[in-house]
Motif scaffolding. Structure first.
Motif, mmCIF file in Angstrom:
data_model
loop_
_atom_site.group_PDB
_atom_site.id
_atom_site.type_symbol
_atom_site.label_atom_id
_atom_site.label_comp_id
_atom_site.label_asym_id
_atom_site.label_seq_id
_atom_site.Cartn_x
_atom_site.Cartn_y
_atom_site.Cartn_z
ATOM 1 N N MET A 234 -11.494 -53.045 -1.065
ATOM 2 C CA MET A 234 -10.507 -52.339 -0.305
ATOM 3 C C MET A 234 -9.285 -53.234 -0.109
ATOM 4 O O MET A 234 -9.406 -54.435 0.074
ATOM 5 N N ARG A 235 -8.130 -52.590 -0.136
ATOM 6 C CA ARG A 235 -6.876 -53.283 0.155
ATOM 7 C C ARG A 235 -6.233 -52.580 1.350
ATOM 8 O O ARG A 235 -6.331 -51.363 1.492
ATOM 9 N N PHE A 236 -5.555 -53.361 2.186
ATOM 10 C CA PHE A 236 -5.048 -52.835 3.439
ATOM 11 C C PHE A 236 -3.807 -53.609 3.825
ATOM 12 O O PHE A 236 -3.744 -54.823 3.628
ATOM 13 N N PHE A 237 -2.800 -52.917 4.356
ATOM 14 C CA PHE A 237 -1.587 -53.612 4.773
ATOM 15 C C PHE A 237 -0.867 -52.789 5.838
ATOM 16 O O PHE A 237 -0.823 -51.566 5.760
ATOM 17 N N ILE A 238 -0.290 -53.449 6.832
ATOM 18 C CA ILE A 238 0.559 -52.802 7.825
ATOM 19 C C ILE A 238 2.010 -53.015 7.389
ATOM 20 O O ILE A 238 2.477 -54.154 7.305
ATOM 21 N N ASP A 239 2.720 -51.931 7.099
ATOM 22 C CA ASP A 239 4.127 -52.031 6.702
ATOM 23 C C ASP A 239 5.015 -52.327 7.897
ATOM 24 O O ASP A 239 5.923 -53.137 7.812
ATOM 25 N N TYR A 240 4.776 -51.620 9.006
ATOM 26 C CA TYR A 240 5.541 -51.907 10.210
ATOM 27 C C TYR A 240 4.818 -51.404 11.453
ATOM 28 O O TYR A 240 3.997 -50.516 11.396
ATOM 29 N N ASP A 241 5.166 -52.016 12.563
ATOM 30 C CA ASP A 241 4.704 -51.629 13.888
ATOM 31 C C ASP A 241 5.899 -51.834 14.799
ATOM 32 O O ASP A 241 6.244 -52.958 15.132
ATOM 33 N N ASN A 242 6.562 -50.749 15.164
ATOM 34 C CA ASN A 242 7.757 -50.878 15.994
ATOM 35 C C ASN A 242 7.497 -50.573 17.468
ATOM 36 O O ASN A 242 8.437 -50.423 18.243
ATOM 37 N N GLY A 243 6.226 -50.471 17.844
ATOM 38 C CA GLY A 243 5.876 -50.189 19.220
ATOM 39 C C GLY A 243 5.669 -48.717 19.507
ATOM 40 O O GLY A 243 4.904 -48.352 20.388
ATOM 41 N N HIS A 244 6.332 -47.867 18.733
ATOM 42 C CA HIS A 244 6.188 -46.414 18.905
ATOM 43 C C HIS A 244 5.431 -45.779 17.753
ATOM 44 O O HIS A 244 4.964 -44.651 17.867
ATOM 45 N N SER A 245 5.345 -46.493 16.656
ATOM 46 C CA SER A 245 4.583 -46.000 15.501
ATOM 47 C C SER A 245 4.150 -47.180 14.631
ATOM 48 O O SER A 245 4.781 -48.237 14.634
ATOM 49 N N ILE A 246 3.080 -46.934 13.924
ATOM 50 C CA ILE A 246 2.528 -47.930 13.005
ATOM 51 C C ILE A 246 2.373 -47.232 11.662
ATOM 52 O O ILE A 246 1.845 -46.118 11.589
ATOM 53 N N ARG A 247 2.829 -47.877 10.618
ATOM 54 C CA ARG A 247 2.673 -47.317 9.273
ATOM 55 C C ARG A 247 2.080 -48.397 8.382
ATOM 56 O O ARG A 247 2.485 -49.566 8.434
ATOM 57 N N GLY A 248 1.137 -47.992 7.565
ATOM 58 C CA GLY A 248 0.528 -48.920 6.635
ATOM 59 C C GLY A 248 -0.154 -48.172 5.514
ATOM 60 O O GLY A 248 -0.012 -46.958 5.382
#
Length: 82
Positions: free
Chosen positions: A1-15
């Protein structure tokens, strides 16, 4: 499995999450303070994952917002895991 968080701006998380089984749809679990808050499916398709041979459909991107985790922006610490 591969996993990554692209961004976390406090209101949303995308990965993104790519399972070992290229036909599977992955999910991430969201927890805080030892409580499981949500299970979020990787529901967004990015053809790059398919083009690079990582996933059969490219359905690998997940997005966590207040809709999935009410009070998300107020949480000081949370865990994202498979």
């Amino acid at each position: 499995m591969r996993f990554f968080i692209d961004y976390d701006n406090g209101h949303s998380i995308r990965g993104w999450i790519v399972p070992d089984n290229q036909l599977a749809t992955s999910r991430v679990m969201i927890s805080a303070e030892g409580r499981r808050l949500a299970e979020v499916a990787a529901s967004v398709v990015d053809p790059t994952f398919q083009k690079n041979g990582w996933h059969a459909t490219g359905q690998c991107i997940f997005v966590v917002t207040e809709a999935e985790v009410p009070g998300l922006s107020a949480l000081e610490r949370l865990e994202v895991y498979d």
